[in-house]
Design a protein around this motif. Structure first.
Motif, PDB file in Angstrom:
ATOM      1  N   GLY A 157      10.835  -8.978  20.311  1.00 38.42           N
ATOM      2  CA  GLY A 157       9.642  -8.471  19.640  1.00 38.42           C
ATOM      3  C   GLY A 157       8.797  -7.600  20.550  1.00 38.42           C
ATOM      4  O   GLY A 157       8.307  -6.542  20.139  1.00 38.42           O
ATOM      5  N   LEU A 158       8.630  -8.027  21.795  1.00 35.31           N
ATOM      6  CA  LEU A 158       7.840  -7.239  22.741  1.00 35.31           C
ATOM      7  C   LEU A 158       8.519  -5.910  23.083  1.00 35.31           C
ATOM      8  O   LEU A 158       7.839  -4.911  23.338  1.00 35.31           O
ATOM      9  CB  LEU A 158       7.563  -8.059  24.003  1.00 35.31           C
ATOM     10  CG  LEU A 158       6.667  -9.291  23.794  1.00 35.31           C
ATOM     11  CD1 LEU A 158       6.512 -10.068  25.092  1.00 35.31           C
ATOM     12  CD2 LEU A 158       5.321  -8.915  23.201  1.00 35.31           C
ATOM     13  N   MET A 159       9.853  -5.899  23.066  1.00 35.22           N
ATOM     14  CA  MET A 159      10.568  -4.621  23.233  1.00 35.22           C
ATOM     15  C   MET A 159      10.200  -3.663  22.102  1.00 35.22           C
ATOM     16  O   MET A 159       9.993  -2.466  22.324  1.00 35.22           O
ATOM     17  CB  MET A 159      12.083  -4.853  23.238  1.00 35.22           C
ATOM     18  CG  MET A 159      12.646  -5.277  24.554  1.00 35.22           C
ATOM     19  SD  MET A 159      14.439  -5.581  24.486  1.00 35.22           S
ATOM     20  CE  MET A 159      15.065  -4.129  23.675  1.00 35.22           C
ATOM     21  N   GLY A 160      10.125  -4.184  20.880  1.00 32.85           N
ATOM     22  CA  GLY A 160       9.731  -3.362  19.735  1.00 32.85           C
ATOM     23  C   GLY A 160       8.326  -2.809  19.892  1.00 32.85           C
ATOM     24  O   GLY A 160       8.064  -1.651  19.553  1.00 32.85           O
ATOM     25  N   CYS A 161       7.422  -3.638  20.425  1.00 31.37           N
ATOM     26  CA  CYS A 161       6.049  -3.179  20.666  1.00 31.37           C
ATOM     27  C   CYS A 161       6.026  -2.064  21.713  1.00 31.37           C
ATOM     28  O   CYS A 161       5.266  -1.093  21.589  1.00 31.37           O
ATOM     29  CB  CYS A 161       5.177  -4.341  21.114  1.00 31.37           C
ATOM     30  SG  CYS A 161       4.991  -5.622  19.866  1.00 31.37           S
ATOM     31  N   THR A 162       6.853  -2.193  22.723  1.00 32.65           N
ATOM     32  CA  THR A 162       6.964  -1.141  23.736  1.00 32.65           C
ATOM     33  C   THR A 162       7.473   0.148  23.107  1.00 32.65           C
ATOM     34  O   THR A 162       6.968   1.236  23.397  1.00 32.65           O
ATOM     35  CB  THR A 162       7.902  -1.593  24.875  1.00 32.65           C
ATOM     36  OG1 THR A 162       7.397  -2.812  25.425  1.00 32.65           O
ATOM     37  CG2 THR A 162       8.012  -0.537  25.954  1.00 32.65           C
ATOM     38  N   GLY A 163       8.465   0.024  22.221  1.00 31.55           N
ATOM     39  CA  GLY A 163       8.965   1.194  21.499  1.00 31.55           C
ATOM     40  C   GLY A 163       7.879   1.862  20.678  1.00 31.55           C
ATOM     41  O   GLY A 163       7.779   3.094  20.633  1.00 31.55           O
ATOM     42  N   MET A 164       7.023   1.050  20.035  1.00 33.26           N
ATOM     43  CA  MET A 164       5.890   1.611  19.278  1.00 33.26           C
ATOM     44  C   MET A 164       4.958   2.388  20.191  1.00 33.26           C
ATOM     45  O   MET A 164       4.473   3.469  19.831  1.00 33.26           O
ATOM     46  CB  MET A 164       5.088   0.485  18.604  1.00 33.26           C
ATOM     47  CG  MET A 164       5.616   0.028  17.290  1.00 33.26           C
ATOM     48  SD  MET A 164       4.610  -1.319  16.586  1.00 33.26           S
ATOM     49  CE  MET A 164       3.059  -0.509  16.247  1.00 33.26           C
TER      50      MET A 164
ATOM     51  N   ALA B  85      11.430   5.274  18.937  1.00 37.06           N
ATOM     52  CA  ALA B  85      11.571   4.889  17.527  1.00 37.06           C
ATOM     53  C   ALA B  85      12.780   3.981  17.334  1.00 37.06           C
ATOM     54  O   ALA B  85      12.705   2.981  16.608  1.00 37.06           O
ATOM     55  CB  ALA B  85      11.693   6.132  16.654  1.00 37.06           C
ATOM     56  N   LEU B  86      13.877   4.312  17.994  1.00 33.73           N
ATOM     57  CA  LEU B  86      15.085   3.480  17.894  1.00 33.73           C
ATOM     58  C   LEU B  86      14.820   2.070  18.431  1.00 33.73           C
ATOM     59  O   LEU B  86      15.196   1.075  17.798  1.00 33.73           O
ATOM     60  CB  LEU B  86      16.238   4.139  18.653  1.00 33.73           C
ATOM     61  CG  LEU B  86      17.579   3.426  18.604  1.00 33.73           C
ATOM     62  CD1 LEU B  86      18.130   3.418  17.181  1.00 33.73           C
ATOM     63  CD2 LEU B  86      18.566   4.094  19.543  1.00 33.73           C
ATOM     64  N   VAL B  87      14.148   1.992  19.576  1.00 30.35           N
ATOM     65  CA  VAL B  87      13.816   0.684  20.160  1.00 30.35           C
ATOM     66  C   VAL B  87      12.857  -0.073  19.244  1.00 30.35           C
ATOM     67  O   VAL B  87      13.043  -1.271  18.980  1.00 30.35           O
ATOM     68  CB  VAL B  87      13.222   0.848  21.576  1.00 30.35           C
ATOM     69  CG1 VAL B  87      12.623  -0.464  22.087  1.00 30.35           C
ATOM     70  CG2 VAL B  87      14.272   1.363  22.544  1.00 30.35           C
TER      71      VAL B  87
ATOM     72  N   VAL C  67      15.859  -6.902  14.501  1.00 36.00           N
ATOM     73  CA  VAL C  67      16.412  -8.095  15.158  1.00 36.00           C
ATOM     74  C   VAL C  67      15.361  -9.203  15.212  1.00 36.00           C
ATOM     75  O   VAL C  67      15.656 -10.366  14.931  1.00 36.00           O
ATOM     76  CB  VAL C  67      16.934  -7.755  16.574  1.00 36.00           C
ATOM     77  CG1 VAL C  67      17.357  -9.007  17.317  1.00 36.00           C
ATOM     78  CG2 VAL C  67      18.095  -6.772  16.489  1.00 36.00           C
ATOM     79  N   TYR C  68      14.109  -8.845  15.540  1.00 33.97           N
ATOM     80  CA  TYR C  68      13.030  -9.832  15.612  1.00 33.97           C
ATOM     81  C   TYR C  68      12.819 -10.513  14.263  1.00 33.97           C
ATOM     82  O   TYR C  68      12.727 -11.747  14.185  1.00 33.97           O
ATOM     83  CB  TYR C  68      11.730  -9.163  16.079  1.00 33.97           C
ATOM     84  CG  TYR C  68      10.559 -10.117  16.134  1.00 33.97           C
ATOM     85  CD1 TYR C  68      10.397 -10.980  17.204  1.00 33.97           C
ATOM     86  CD2 TYR C  68       9.617 -10.160  15.103  1.00 33.97           C
ATOM     87  CE1 TYR C  68       9.328 -11.871  17.256  1.00 33.97           C
ATOM     88  CE2 TYR C  68       8.552 -11.041  15.145  1.00 33.97           C
ATOM     89  CZ  TYR C  68       8.406 -11.890  16.227  1.00 33.97           C
ATOM     90  OH  TYR C  68       7.359 -12.777  16.260  1.00 33.97           O
ATOM     91  N   ILE C  69      12.750  -9.729  13.199  1.00 26.94           N
ATOM     92  CA  ILE C  69      12.528 -10.300  11.861  1.00 26.94           C
ATOM     93  C   ILE C  69      13.679 -11.239  11.487  1.00 26.94           C
ATOM     94  O   ILE C  69      13.463 -12.322  10.940  1.00 26.94           O
ATOM     95  CB  ILE C  69      12.390  -9.178  10.810  1.00 26.94           C
ATOM     96  CG1 ILE C  69      11.124  -8.375  11.051  1.00 26.94           C
ATOM     97  CG2 ILE C  69      12.392  -9.738   9.401  1.00 26.94           C
ATOM     98  CD1 ILE C  69      11.058  -7.081  10.252  1.00 26.94           C
ATOM     99  N   THR C  70      14.897 -10.823  11.793  1.00 21.89           N
ATOM    100  CA  THR C  70      16.063 -11.653  11.467  1.00 21.89           C
ATOM    101  C   THR C  70      16.042 -12.959  12.246  1.00 21.89           C
ATOM    102  O   THR C  70      16.273 -14.036  11.679  1.00 21.89           O
ATOM    103  CB  THR C  70      17.367 -10.874  11.746  1.00 21.89           C
ATOM    104  OG1 THR C  70      17.330  -9.637  11.013  1.00 21.89           O
ATOM    105  CG2 THR C  70      18.588 -11.675  11.346  1.00 21.89           C
ATOM    106  N   LEU C  71      15.746 -12.894  13.535  1.00 20.49           N
ATOM    107  CA  LEU C  71      15.677 -14.119  14.348  1.00 20.49           C
ATOM    108  C   LEU C  71      14.561 -15.040  13.870  1.00 20.49           C
ATOM    109  O   LEU C  71      14.735 -16.263  13.816  1.00 20.49           O
ATOM    110  CB  LEU C  71      15.497 -13.769  15.827  1.00 20.49           C
ATOM    111  CG  LEU C  71      16.689 -13.107  16.511  1.00 20.49           C
ATOM    112  CD1 LEU C  71      16.315 -12.640  17.914  1.00 20.49           C
ATOM    113  CD2 LEU C  71      17.883 -14.049  16.560  1.00 20.49           C
TER     114      LEU C  71
END
Length: 197
Positions: free
Chosen positions: A100-107, A126-128, A135-139
Motif C-alpha cells: 500500500g505504501l508503494m502505491g502511495c509513493t507512486g501517487m 502511475a504503474l506503481v 494488489v493492496y485491495i486484493t490482499l
C-alpha cells in the motif's frame, strides 16, 4: 493505540473527500483555461499545465499522505484484532502495508512529475500507484475473509472482493492501451499530422 482512538474514522472520509476535490478542482481549472476538452480527459491531463498543475500536484501529494495514514490505521486495526483471534500472520499484514505504501509513493511521483514534462517517470509512478493499489485491495479482501465472522460480515467481504475484481479487470486494459500510445502533447489542431513512434 491509534486505531483504538474513536476519532480516526474521519481519516478515510477525509482521504476520499480531498482526493475527489483534487480531481474536480484541477479538472474545472483545466477546462476553464481551455487546456483540456470537457468530455472525459485523462486525470493526468488536467494537471499538466499551469496553474492547475500546481494545484493538482499539491492536492495529490496530500492525498498520498492521507492514503498512507489510512493504510497505517488499517494495519494497526488488524494487528489489534489479530491479538485475540489470530486470523492472519503479522508478516502478511506488514507485507500488505508495504504494498500500500508503494502505491502511495507512486501517487506522489504522479503528482510531482507532470505527464508531459517527464513522461517516463510519470508513467512509472502511475504503474506503481495503480498496480500496488490493485494488489493492496486484493490482499485486504483476503484478510477480511480470514477475519470473518468475528471482525467482518461476509457481505462486506464480498463487496471488497468485487471491488478487487473490478480493479484487476480495469488494470489490464489500462496497461495494454497505455503501452500502445506515446503522448508528447495534449492539444492538436485540426489537420495536424500525428507522429508515430
Amino acid at each position: 493505540m491509534l486505531c483504538c482512538m474513536p476519532g480516526v474514522a474521519f481519516v478515510p472520509a477525509l482521504l476520499v473527500s480531498w482526493s475527489s476535490a483534487a480531481f474536480i478542482i484541477s479538472y474545472v481549472m483545466a477546462v476553464l483555461a481551455g487546456h483540456v476538452e470537457p468530455l472525459v480527459p485523462y486525470i493526468s491531463d488536467t494537471g499538466t499545465k499551469p496553474p492547475e498543475s500546481g494545484v493538482f500536484g499539491f492536492m495529490i501529494n496530500i492525498s498520498a499522505l492521507l492514503a498512507a495514514i489510512t493504510m497505517y490505521i488499517r494495519y494497526l486495526l488488524i494487528e489489534k484484532q489479530n491479538e485475540s483471534s489470530r486470523f492472519t500472520r503479522s508478516s502478511c499484514n506488514m507485507f500488505t502495508l508495504c504494498i500500500g505504501l508503494m502505491g502511495c509513493t507512486g501517487m506522489g511521483i504522479v503528482a510531482t512529475f507532470q505527464e508531459l514534462a517527464v513522461p517516463s517517470v510519470h508513467d512509472i509512478g502511475a504503474l506503481v500507484a495503480f498496480g500496488s493499489g490493485v494488489v493492496y485491495i486484493t490482499l485486504q479482501s483476503i484478510i477480511s475473509y480470514k477475519s470473518c465472522p468475528r471482525w467482518n460480515t461476509y457481505f462486506m467481504c464480498h463487496i471488497r472482493m468485487a471491488i478487487s475484481v473490478i480493479s484487476c479487470i480495469a488494470f489490464i486494459p489500462m496497461i495494454v492501451f497505455a503501452s500502445k500510445i506515446s503522448m508528447t502533447k495534449i492539444d492538436w489542431t485540426p489537420g495536424e499530422k500525428v507522429k508515430s513512434y
